[in-house]
Design a protein around this motif. Structure first.
Motif, PDB file in Angstrom:
ATOM      1  N   SER A  54       0.764  -1.327   0.094  1.00 52.09           N
ATOM      2  CA  SER A  54       0.074  -0.137  -0.149  1.00 52.09           C
ATOM      3  C   SER A  54       0.922   1.279  -0.168  1.00 52.09           C
ATOM      4  O   SER A  54       1.922   1.126   0.488  1.00 52.09           O
ATOM      5  N   GLY A  55       0.214   2.285  -0.612  1.00 54.31           N
ATOM      6  CA  GLY A  55       1.077   3.858  -0.448  1.00 54.31           C
ATOM      7  C   GLY A  55       0.145   4.781  -0.442  1.00 54.31           C
ATOM      8  O   GLY A  55      -1.122   4.550  -0.426  1.00 54.31           O
ATOM      9  N   LEU A  56       0.481   5.789  -0.284  1.00 56.38           N
ATOM     10  CA  LEU A  56      -0.528   7.124  -0.252  1.00 56.38           C
ATOM     11  C   LEU A  56      -0.431   8.147  -1.381  1.00 56.38           C
ATOM     12  O   LEU A  56       0.813   8.339  -1.879  1.00 56.38           O
ATOM     13  N   LEU A  57      -1.782   8.263  -1.781  1.00 61.62           N
ATOM     14  CA  LEU A  57      -1.798   9.154  -3.083  1.00 61.62           C
ATOM     15  C   LEU A  57      -2.135  10.540  -2.493  1.00 61.62           C
ATOM     16  O   LEU A  57      -3.274  10.813  -1.830  1.00 61.62           O
ATOM     17  N   ALA A  87      -0.653  15.182  -8.514  1.00 58.53           N
ATOM     18  CA  ALA A  87      -0.676  14.190  -7.218  1.00 58.53           C
ATOM     19  C   ALA A  87       0.778  13.300  -7.230  1.00 58.53           C
ATOM     20  O   ALA A  87       1.218  13.105  -8.125  1.00 58.53           O
ATOM     21  N   LEU A  88       0.931  13.001  -5.916  1.00 58.83           N
ATOM     22  CA  LEU A  88       2.302  11.879  -5.844  1.00 58.83           C
ATOM     23  C   LEU A  88       1.839  10.656  -5.129  1.00 58.83           C
ATOM     24  O   LEU A  88       1.271  10.974  -4.220  1.00 58.83           O
ATOM     25  N   GLU A  89       2.020   9.612  -5.551  1.00 55.45           N
ATOM     26  CA  GLU A  89       1.868   8.423  -5.038  1.00 55.45           C
ATOM     27  C   GLU A  89       3.177   7.882  -4.299  1.00 55.45           C
ATOM     28  O   GLU A  89       4.457   7.807  -4.937  1.00 55.45           O
ATOM     29  N   ILE A  90       3.198   7.880  -3.165  1.00 59.00           N
ATOM     30  CA  ILE A  90       4.507   7.591  -2.386  1.00 59.00           C
ATOM     31  C   ILE A  90       4.197   6.093  -1.330  1.00 59.00           C
ATOM     32  O   ILE A  90       3.198   6.127  -0.589  1.00 59.00           O
ATOM     33  N   GLY A  91       5.271   5.399  -1.527  1.00 55.84           N
ATOM     34  CA  GLY A  91       5.310   4.298  -0.685  1.00 55.84           C
ATOM     35  C   GLY A  91       6.516   4.007  -0.134  1.00 55.84           C
ATOM     36  O   GLY A  91       7.652   4.579  -0.498  1.00 55.84           O
ATOM     37  N   TRP A  92       6.634   3.072   0.954  1.00 53.06           N
ATOM     38  CA  TRP A  92       7.923   2.774   1.825  1.00 53.06           C
ATOM     39  C   TRP A  92       8.102   1.297   1.719  1.00 53.06           C
ATOM     40  O   TRP A  92       7.020   0.518   1.650  1.00 53.06           O
ATOM     41  N   VAL A 128       8.488   7.328  -5.235  1.00 53.62           N
ATOM     42  CA  VAL A 128       7.884   8.569  -5.526  1.00 53.62           C
ATOM     43  C   VAL A 128       7.321   8.331  -6.933  1.00 53.62           C
ATOM     44  O   VAL A 128       8.150   8.342  -7.811  1.00 53.62           O
ATOM     45  N   VAL A 129       6.263   8.754  -7.279  1.00 50.28           N
ATOM     46  CA  VAL A 129       5.428   8.407  -8.637  1.00 50.28           C
ATOM     47  C   VAL A 129       4.586   9.688  -9.006  1.00 50.28           C
ATOM     48  O   VAL A 129       3.779  10.331  -7.966  1.00 50.28           O
ATOM     49  N   GLY A 130       4.740  10.487 -10.031  1.00 49.63           N
ATOM     50  CA  GLY A 130       4.109  11.489 -10.291  1.00 49.63           C
ATOM     51  C   GLY A 130       2.772  10.997 -10.982  1.00 49.63           C
ATOM     52  O   GLY A 130       2.952  10.161 -11.805  1.00 49.63           O
TER      53      GLY A 130
END
Length: 240
Positions: A54-57, A87-92, A128-130
């Motif tokens: 999972s990640g956050l948008l 928006a940025l989708e960010i995961g760890w 990090v995804v644009g």
């Protein structure tokens, strides 16, 4: 006692132990932050969950504004680098596993087990995804849960996110191209292990924003989705 009855009793005891552990480790939300008061300005963020991750948008403009207000140079640099995207989708996640396993079809169980069970944990990375205005096209097959955060809660989330980026001389450390679309990997703070997986990271940022979370349930993406629906009243999940 028959074997079947013994098995049923053992299963019931295990279930009770899991439920008790979930209850004991549950973290309450902060009603001063979440949910936003009626009529209060809010920031919508989204949890993007698939089979194992999972990640956050997050809205890029709001994230950049929060970083600027907090004087977080590293996060401001990240948002500036992706300024062309709304928006940025960010995961760890685990540095080795995350970078080597872009899809569930590419799953390598040896890497997965090493990531989960290495004593002391393993180095982590951020991805990090644009993302274009219509995120559904970028996350086909994923569940998306929408969450309305208060502005104060979003600032807390942004501050927690900023602390996750490992910085060198005040700059985020770029590790190379990401897995898909306009994306990059960054060095991250924290150690990945069975007790600190990507879904715990996502839940931790949402908890910083004031949401109640249940770490044991949040270990799996589906558990996190259900946790947000049950305890935080989140809308969704719904397909992209």
């Amino acid at each position: 006692m028959s074997l079947a009855r013994r098995a049923a009793t053992l299963l019931a005891l295990l279930l009770a132990a899991v439920l008790l552990a979930a209850w004991l480790t549950a973290r309450p939300g902060d009603p001063a932050l979440y949910p936003p008061a009626p009529g209060e300005a809010a920031v919508t963020v989204r949890l993007v969950a698939d089979a194992w991750h999972s990640g956050l948008l997050l809205p890029r403009d709001a994230l950049a504004q929060a970083a600027a207000e907090a004087g977080d140079g590293a996060l401001l640099e990240v948002t500036g680098r992706f300024r062309a995207y709304p928006a940025l989708e960010i995961g760890w996640g685990d540095a080795g596993f995350y970078r080597a396993v872009p899809t569930i079809e590419a799953l390598d169980w040896r890497l997965a087990l090493r990531a989960l069970f290495t004593p002391g944990g393993r180095p982590a990375v951020l991805h990090v995804v644009g993302v274009a205005p219509e995120p559904g096209t970028a996350f086909a097959g994923s569940e998306i849960v929408s969450l309305r955060l208060s502005r104060a809660g979003f600032r807390r989330l942004a501050a927690a996110l900023g602390r996750t980026f490992a910085a060198h001389d005040g700059h985020p450390v770029v590790l190379g191209p990401g897995l898909y679309g306009p994306s990059l990997f960054y060095a991250a703070e924290g150690r990945f292990s069975l007790l600190a997986v990507c879904n715990h990271w996502s839940a931790g940022l949402l908890h910083a924003a004031g949401l109640p979370v249940t770490p044991l349930l949040d270990t799996l993406p589906r558990g996190l989705v259900l946790d947000l629906a049950w305890r935080a009243g989140a809308s969704g999940p719904h397909p992209p």
